[in-house]
Every structure is written in C-alpha cells, then in structure tokens.
Enzyme design. Structure first.
Site, PDB file in Angstrom:
ATOM      1  N   ASP A  37     -77.863 -55.648 -21.340  1.00  0.00           N
ATOM      2  CA  ASP A  37     -78.766 -55.777 -20.192  1.00  0.00           C
ATOM      3  C   ASP A  37     -78.025 -56.084 -18.896  1.00  0.00           C
ATOM      4  O   ASP A  37     -78.603 -56.583 -17.939  1.00  0.00           O
ATOM      5  CB  ASP A  37     -79.842 -56.834 -20.476  1.00  0.00           C
ATOM      6  CG  ASP A  37     -79.230 -58.199 -20.758  1.00  0.00           C
ATOM      7  OD1 ASP A  37     -77.984 -58.294 -20.846  1.00  0.00           O
ATOM      8  OD2 ASP A  37     -80.003 -59.166 -20.884  1.00  0.00           O
ATOM      9  N   HIS A 230     -53.614 -40.669 -14.830  1.00  0.00           N
ATOM     10  CA  HIS A 230     -54.766 -41.535 -14.551  1.00  0.00           C
ATOM     11  C   HIS A 230     -54.693 -42.825 -15.372  1.00  0.00           C
ATOM     12  O   HIS A 230     -55.649 -43.226 -16.023  1.00  0.00           O
ATOM     13  CB  HIS A 230     -56.079 -40.781 -14.790  1.00  0.00           C
ATOM     14  CG  HIS A 230     -56.410 -39.852 -13.666  1.00  0.00           C
ATOM     15  ND1 HIS A 230     -57.376 -38.884 -13.744  1.00  0.00           N
ATOM     16  CD2 HIS A 230     -55.891 -39.738 -12.413  1.00  0.00           C
ATOM     17  CE1 HIS A 230     -57.430 -38.211 -12.607  1.00  0.00           C
ATOM     18  NE2 HIS A 230     -56.535 -38.705 -11.778  1.00  0.00           N
ATOM     19  N   ASP A 247     -51.499 -46.596  -7.080  1.00  0.00           N
ATOM     20  CA  ASP A 247     -52.442 -45.665  -6.453  1.00  0.00           C
ATOM     21  C   ASP A 247     -53.738 -46.439  -6.294  1.00  0.00           C
ATOM     22  O   ASP A 247     -54.491 -46.620  -7.255  1.00  0.00           O
ATOM     23  CB  ASP A 247     -52.618 -44.432  -7.350  1.00  0.00           C
ATOM     24  CG  ASP A 247     -53.496 -43.360  -6.701  1.00  0.00           C
ATOM     25  OD1 ASP A 247     -54.167 -43.661  -5.695  1.00  0.00           O
ATOM     26  OD2 ASP A 247     -53.514 -42.220  -7.222  1.00  0.00           O
ATOM     27  N   ASP A 258     -57.230 -43.353  -0.041  1.00  0.00           N
ATOM     28  CA  ASP A 258     -56.578 -42.977  -1.298  1.00  0.00           C
ATOM     29  C   ASP A 258     -55.073 -42.933  -1.050  1.00  0.00           C
ATOM     30  O   ASP A 258     -54.555 -41.951  -0.527  1.00  0.00           O
ATOM     31  CB  ASP A 258     -57.114 -41.602  -1.740  1.00  0.00           C
ATOM     32  CG  ASP A 258     -56.560 -41.171  -3.085  1.00  0.00           C
ATOM     33  OD1 ASP A 258     -55.864 -41.965  -3.740  1.00  0.00           O
ATOM     34  OD2 ASP A 258     -56.824 -40.018  -3.487  1.00  0.00           O
ATOM     35  N   HIS A 337     -49.761 -31.581 -11.136  1.00  0.00           N
ATOM     36  CA  HIS A 337     -51.058 -31.629 -10.442  1.00  0.00           C
ATOM     37  C   HIS A 337     -51.011 -30.935  -9.085  1.00  0.00           C
ATOM     38  O   HIS A 337     -49.983 -30.407  -8.670  1.00  0.00           O
ATOM     39  CB  HIS A 337     -51.541 -33.085 -10.298  1.00  0.00           C
ATOM     40  CG  HIS A 337     -50.583 -33.989  -9.584  1.00  0.00           C
ATOM     41  ND1 HIS A 337     -50.329 -33.906  -8.240  1.00  0.00           N
ATOM     42  CD2 HIS A 337     -49.804 -35.006 -10.043  1.00  0.00           C
ATOM     43  CE1 HIS A 337     -49.472 -34.845  -7.903  1.00  0.00           C
ATOM     44  NE2 HIS A 337     -49.119 -35.521  -8.975  1.00  0.00           N
ATOM     45  N   HIS A 341     -56.435 -33.286  -2.091  1.00  0.00           N
ATOM     46  CA  HIS A 341     -57.870 -32.981  -2.204  1.00  0.00           C
ATOM     47  C   HIS A 341     -58.594 -33.501  -0.970  1.00  0.00           C
ATOM     48  O   HIS A 341     -58.071 -34.354  -0.241  1.00  0.00           O
ATOM     49  CB  HIS A 341     -58.436 -33.643  -3.477  1.00  0.00           C
ATOM     50  CG  HIS A 341     -58.055 -35.104  -3.592  1.00  0.00           C
ATOM     51  ND1 HIS A 341     -58.743 -36.097  -2.948  1.00  0.00           N
ATOM     52  CD2 HIS A 341     -57.023 -35.723  -4.236  1.00  0.00           C
ATOM     53  CE1 HIS A 341     -58.164 -37.267  -3.207  1.00  0.00           C
ATOM     54  NE2 HIS A 341     -57.118 -37.063  -3.976  1.00  0.00           N
ATOM     55  N   HIS A 348     -62.531 -38.140  -4.140  1.00  0.00           N
ATOM     56  CA  HIS A 348     -62.378 -36.693  -4.293  1.00  0.00           C
ATOM     57  C   HIS A 348     -63.643 -36.087  -3.693  1.00  0.00           C
ATOM     58  O   HIS A 348     -64.593 -35.805  -4.415  1.00  0.00           O
ATOM     59  CB  HIS A 348     -62.236 -36.294  -5.769  1.00  0.00           C
ATOM     60  CG  HIS A 348     -61.017 -36.859  -6.417  1.00  0.00           C
ATOM     61  ND1 HIS A 348     -60.899 -37.013  -7.771  1.00  0.00           N
ATOM     62  CD2 HIS A 348     -59.844 -37.314  -5.889  1.00  0.00           C
ATOM     63  CE1 HIS A 348     -59.707 -37.545  -8.054  1.00  0.00           C
ATOM     64  NE2 HIS A 348     -59.062 -37.730  -6.929  1.00  0.00           N
ATOM     65  N   GLU A 372     -50.161 -35.551  -1.773  1.00  0.00           N
ATOM     66  CA  GLU A 372     -49.663 -36.454  -2.804  1.00  0.00           C
ATOM     67  C   GLU A 372     -48.751 -35.791  -3.846  1.00  0.00           C
ATOM     68  O   GLU A 372     -49.077 -35.751  -5.023  1.00  0.00           O
ATOM     69  CB  GLU A 372     -50.838 -37.121  -3.512  1.00  0.00           C
ATOM     70  CG  GLU A 372     -51.947 -36.185  -3.970  1.00  0.00           C
ATOM     71  CD  GLU A 372     -53.081 -36.934  -4.677  1.00  0.00           C
ATOM     72  OE1 GLU A 372     -52.791 -37.644  -5.642  1.00  0.00           O
ATOM     73  OE2 GLU A 372     -54.234 -36.798  -4.249  1.00  0.00           O
ATOM     74  N   TYR A 376     -42.792 -36.753 -12.477  1.00  0.00           N
ATOM     75  CA  TYR A 376     -43.067 -37.637 -13.610  1.00  0.00           C
ATOM     76  C   TYR A 376     -42.138 -37.271 -14.764  1.00  0.00           C
ATOM     77  O   TYR A 376     -42.222 -36.167 -15.304  1.00  0.00           O
ATOM     78  CB  TYR A 376     -44.542 -37.487 -14.026  1.00  0.00           C
ATOM     79  CG  TYR A 376     -45.479 -37.589 -12.843  1.00  0.00           C
ATOM     80  CD1 TYR A 376     -45.971 -38.817 -12.414  1.00  0.00           C
ATOM     81  CD2 TYR A 376     -45.839 -36.448 -12.110  1.00  0.00           C
ATOM     82  CE1 TYR A 376     -46.799 -38.913 -11.300  1.00  0.00           C
ATOM     83  CE2 TYR A 376     -46.664 -36.530 -11.003  1.00  0.00           C
ATOM     84  CZ  TYR A 376     -47.137 -37.766 -10.601  1.00  0.00           C
ATOM     85  OH  TYR A 376     -47.955 -37.860  -9.499  1.00  0.00           O
ATOM     86  N   ARG A 394     -45.124 -41.022  -7.215  1.00  0.00           N
ATOM     87  CA  ARG A 394     -46.059 -40.264  -6.383  1.00  0.00           C
ATOM     88  C   ARG A 394     -46.124 -40.969  -5.034  1.00  0.00           C
ATOM     89  O   ARG A 394     -46.034 -42.189  -4.965  1.00  0.00           O
ATOM     90  CB  ARG A 394     -47.462 -40.208  -7.026  1.00  0.00           C
ATOM     91  CG  ARG A 394     -48.448 -39.389  -6.214  1.00  0.00           C
ATOM     92  CD  ARG A 394     -49.715 -38.989  -6.995  1.00  0.00           C
ATOM     93  NE  ARG A 394     -50.515 -40.098  -7.454  1.00  0.00           N
ATOM     94  CZ  ARG A 394     -50.601 -40.481  -8.723  1.00  0.00           C
ATOM     95  NH1 ARG A 394     -49.910 -39.867  -9.668  1.00  0.00           N
ATOM     96  NH2 ARG A 394     -51.364 -41.511  -9.052  1.00  0.00           N
ATOM     97  N   GLU A 396     -48.560 -40.767  -1.601  1.00  0.00           N
ATOM     98  CA  GLU A 396     -49.838 -40.174  -1.164  1.00  0.00           C
ATOM     99  C   GLU A 396     -50.303 -40.758   0.162  1.00  0.00           C
ATOM    100  O   GLU A 396     -50.384 -41.978   0.308  1.00  0.00           O
ATOM    101  CB  GLU A 396     -50.898 -40.434  -2.244  1.00  0.00           C
ATOM    102  CG  GLU A 396     -52.283 -39.941  -1.876  1.00  0.00           C
ATOM    103  CD  GLU A 396     -53.280 -40.093  -3.017  1.00  0.00           C
ATOM    104  OE1 GLU A 396     -53.136 -41.035  -3.827  1.00  0.00           O
ATOM    105  OE2 GLU A 396     -54.218 -39.279  -3.093  1.00  0.00           O
TER     106      GLU A 396
HETATM  107  N1  GLY Z   1     -56.541 -41.720  -6.747  1.00  0.00           N
HETATM  108  C1  GLY Z   1     -56.772 -40.472  -7.356  1.00  0.00           C
HETATM  109  C2  GLY Z   1     -56.058 -39.404  -6.681  1.00  0.00           C
HETATM  110  O1  GLY Z   1     -55.037 -39.642  -6.072  1.00  0.00           O
HETATM  111  O2  GLY Z   1     -56.498 -38.277  -6.642  1.00  0.00           O
HETATM  112 MN    MN Z   2     -55.621 -38.528  -4.296  1.00  0.00          MN
HETATM  113 MN    MN Z   3     -54.635 -41.510  -5.272  1.00  0.00          MN
END
Ligand code: GLY
Ligand code: MN
Ligand code: MN
Length: 427
Positions: A37, A230, A247, A258, A337, A341, A348, A372, A376, A394, A396
């Site tokens: 609940d 992720h 991140d 982001d 990747h 985005h 996103h 970004e 890896y 990474r 970004e």
């Molecule tokens: N934080 C998710 C991405 O960088 O797309």
């Molecule tokens: Mn991102």
């Molecule tokens: Mn990110």
C-alpha cells in the site's frame, strides 16, 4: 518560469493540428504502487504537463474542434477536506478557472457525462491510444461508435522538439544544480566509501538546491561496473586507483539535466586512464564543435565512431585499419551506444528523430541534445592491453543548438583531467 500564456499558446498550436469535427483528450499521470500500500512519488505526465503546467492527478484536458469553434476544457479533482488532510491540497474547480487560461473547468467526477456530450456528432477522437493509463483505456470504450481514432501523443511530442526561451532557462537552472552535485562528488573524500554513499552526496546536493528529484536513477559505477551501461545497483566499494563513472542529473521544475563525468577515486588519473580519458574527451569536444543547424545526429555518430576507432588502434585496443574495423562494426564492442539524445521534460525527451517520411530530422535552433561518447573495456577482455582493462569512461554534456552553432549548457562542469584533478580530494 513558463507562463500561463505559454501553456495556452501550446494548446492553441495543438488544436490547430486537429481535424475539424473532433474531440481530443489527454490525461494526467496515475499513481503507481511501490509495494503493497505504498506508492511512488507522483510525477505528472510529461505531455499533460507540457500542455497545462498542472501537477495534480485525476485531471484531464479536452479539446473540442468543429468548423466554427474550438473549446478547451480542464477537469480537476473536487475539493475534499478529508481527502486533502491525507493526501494534500487540491486546487479545486474555482481556483483552476482563475489560474488556467482554458474555456471551461469541470470536476473529474463529471468527466464521463461531459465527455459523452462533447462526443456527439464528432467524427474524430484523439487520445493516448497506446497508454497504460486506465483513463485512456476507458476512452476506447466510450468512443466505440467513433470510427477515426488518432494518437494524440506524437502531436505533442513533436511540439516538444524545439525548446522555448523559458524552457531553456529551466534546463539551465537544472544543469546549474547538477553542476554543484558533480563538483561535490569530485571534492569529497571517497576513501573507504561505497558507490551509494557517493550517490547520496550527489542527490543531497540536488535536494538542498531545490531540485525535488533526480531526472533518472543515478549511475555511480566504480571500475568495471562502468562497463554496464545502465548500472544502477551502486552497491560496490570505491576502490583506490579506479575510476568512477557518474551519470547523474536532477529534475528541476520538471526539466531534466543529464551529465556524466568519470573521475578518479583517489583524485589522480593513472597514465593509462588518462590516455583513454583524453581519447573520449577529444572526441566529445570535436563532436560538440560540429553542432549547428542542419547537421544530423547520424553524422555526429559516424565521426565519433571514426575518432574513437582511430584512437583505439593507436592505443593497441583494436588491431587493423580503422575504416575496415568500422565496416566490420568492431568498434561496437567498445562504443556500443548512440552519440546522444533529445533532452527536456524527460531525460530522453520522446520528441521524434524522424519526420513523417521517415527521414532523419536535422538539428535546428532551439533543440537540446546530449553528447555522450564513451569507451567501455571489460576487465576480462584479454584482447586489450592489460592496463586498459576494467575501465569504462563516458563524458556527457547537454547542448543547445543555436542560430549558427551551439552552446554547451554544461560547460561550467569540470571536465579536463587537469580541471578534475585540481578540484578532487586526493589520498
Ligand atoms: N542518463 C542516461 C543517458 O545518459 O542517456
Ligand atoms: Mn544521456
Ligand atoms: Mn546520462
């Protein structure tokens, strides 16, 4: 701040896109259960928020369009002393009528009755055709007699592609808070700490600076964990000599940031870490420089692939001729990747990437996107020189496309090896 006038302008624009003889409806979010609940914090539906700025649940926006007139209607929860004692204040019908520049306001409990009236003699219905919301599913039943059903969601998502001046201000505010969080993560003593404790430091900074929430679950990944794209478990120790991929971005007044920085646990990069880091950094800087109207994201991705692959050959991570390696998709093992985005109300932002003819949408002034690139290298990848194994990097940033170039909205966040080392706590 987004003014009521701006919300009205957005609704008017949406109505213009509807066919004559139609009714359109979009609903607020519904509560989601956490366990038994208990519930997750309520967060308004992004499209509903974009059109209204209204944060309450059990609400709906309806548009009626005929050849001769258009009408906008908001449905809100009824004021209720007992329920408000438990779950918080409601704006109510009267206040909503004063605040929102809609033609009519009714109570949510009267939705079905009113909606049936609106539907009379209409040919088209626009609603969230693929939504999990129970209210949207109910619309399907109420509109059985109406033949032409349209999804309203892509119409709104398309509008979200170009950000207004007020939206850009909010994104900047969101990034300013996220900047403090990343700098805090660099500055604190990380000796003997766990990833989640560093996460707590970051999210502490979000909240004390009035960003109610994160924009997505923070990734705080030490060493080899950074190779899980992720990674959100954040339950491992911070190990001296390793890097931490962070991140993390807050959501402030419904706008995301982001940002990724990859920083050393002990405040200093090793030579091998520096080599990989600078390859990713130089790639990112080159890509950002290329951003201007009419450039396509697919082109940016191609250049990023080229630069990273060339660099990996130089470092001995990949062997062969870089053009051939790209053709064979060998780089994807280490850069799996995309380049970035759209970002806005959602991290996103679900604005379209292709137009109605399935052609890629080129960059335009007012778009906001992330850049970004990353590399890896798994700890067990024996095809790579040992010194690079178990490193994930990474970098970004959040970029605004301007009239003839771009603005890196997160330029203020330390990014070069020298900047990060200068800020970092060392042991
Ligand atoms: N934080 C998710 C991405 O960088 O797309
Ligand atoms: Mn991102
Ligand atoms: Mn990110």
């Amino acid at each position: 701040m987004i003014t009521q006038r701006e919300y009205k302008k957005r609704r008017d624009l949406l109505v213009k896109k509807l066919s004559n003889n139609s009714v359109a409806v979009i609903f607020s979010s519904e509560h989601t259960t956490r366990s038994h609940d208990t519930q997750h914090p309520f967060r308004q539906d992004s499209n509903f928020y974009y059109l209204s700025g209204f944060k309450e649940e059990s609400a709906a926006l309806v548009f009626i369009k005929t050849k001769t007139f258009t009408k906008s209607v908001l449905f809100v929860q009824k004021k209720d002393k007992t329920l408000e004692l438990w779950t918080g204040k409601r704006l109510g019908e009267k206040e909503a009528k004063k605040r929102f520049l809609v033609d009519e306001v009714y109570l949510s409990e009267d939705f079905e009755k009113k909606f049936k009236e609106f539907l009379k003699e209409k040919k088209n219905i626009y609603f969230e055709t693929n939504s999990k919301k129970s209210a949207a599913k109910k619309v399907l039943k109420l509109t059985k007699a109406i033949k032409t059903k349209h999804d309203i969601v892509p119409l709104v998502q398309k509008m979200r592609l170009i950000k207004s001046a007020a939206e850009i201000e909010l994104i900047k505010e969101s990034i300013a808070i996220t900047a403090k969080a990343h700098h805090r993560a660099m500055k604190i003593d990380k000796k003997g700490k766990y990833e989640y404790q560093l996460q707590a430091e970051i999210e502490h900074e979000f909240k004390v600076n009035a960003a109610y929430s994160d924009a997505y679950t923070s990734i705080v990944a030490c060493g080899n964990s950074a190779n899980t794209l992720h990674y959100i478990k954040n339950d491992q120790p911070l190990v001296e000599g390793e890097l931490i991929l962070i991140d993390a971005g807050c959501e402030h007044n419904y706008y995301a940031s982001d940002i990724t920085r990859t920083i050393p646990v002990n405040g200093r990069y090793t030579e091998a870490q520096k080599e990989l880091y600078n390859l990713v950094l130089n790639t990112q800087l080159r890509i950002i420089k290329m951003i201007k109207p009419e450039v396509k994201r697919s082109h940016l991705q191609k250049v990023a692939q080229k630069l990273l692959t060339k660099g990996m050959v130089e470092l001995g991570i990949l062997k062969g001729e870089y053009k051939k390696l790209i053709k064979q998709q060998k780089h994807k093992k280490y850069y799996p990747h995309g380049i970035g985005h759209w970002m806005g109300i959602d991290v996103h932002d679900p604005a379209p990437y292709k137009d109605a003819k399935e052609r890629e949408i080129a960059l335009k002034k007012g778009m906001v996107l992330t850049i970004e690139p990353g590399l890896y290298i798994d700890k067990n990848d024996i095809s790579v020189p040992k010194k690079y194994r178990g490193i994930g990097i990474r970098i970004e940033d959040d970029i605004l496309v301007t009239k003839d170039g771009c603005e890196n909205l997160s330029l203020c966040i330390a990014k070069t090896v020298e900047e990060i080392e200068a800020l970092s706590f060392k042991f």
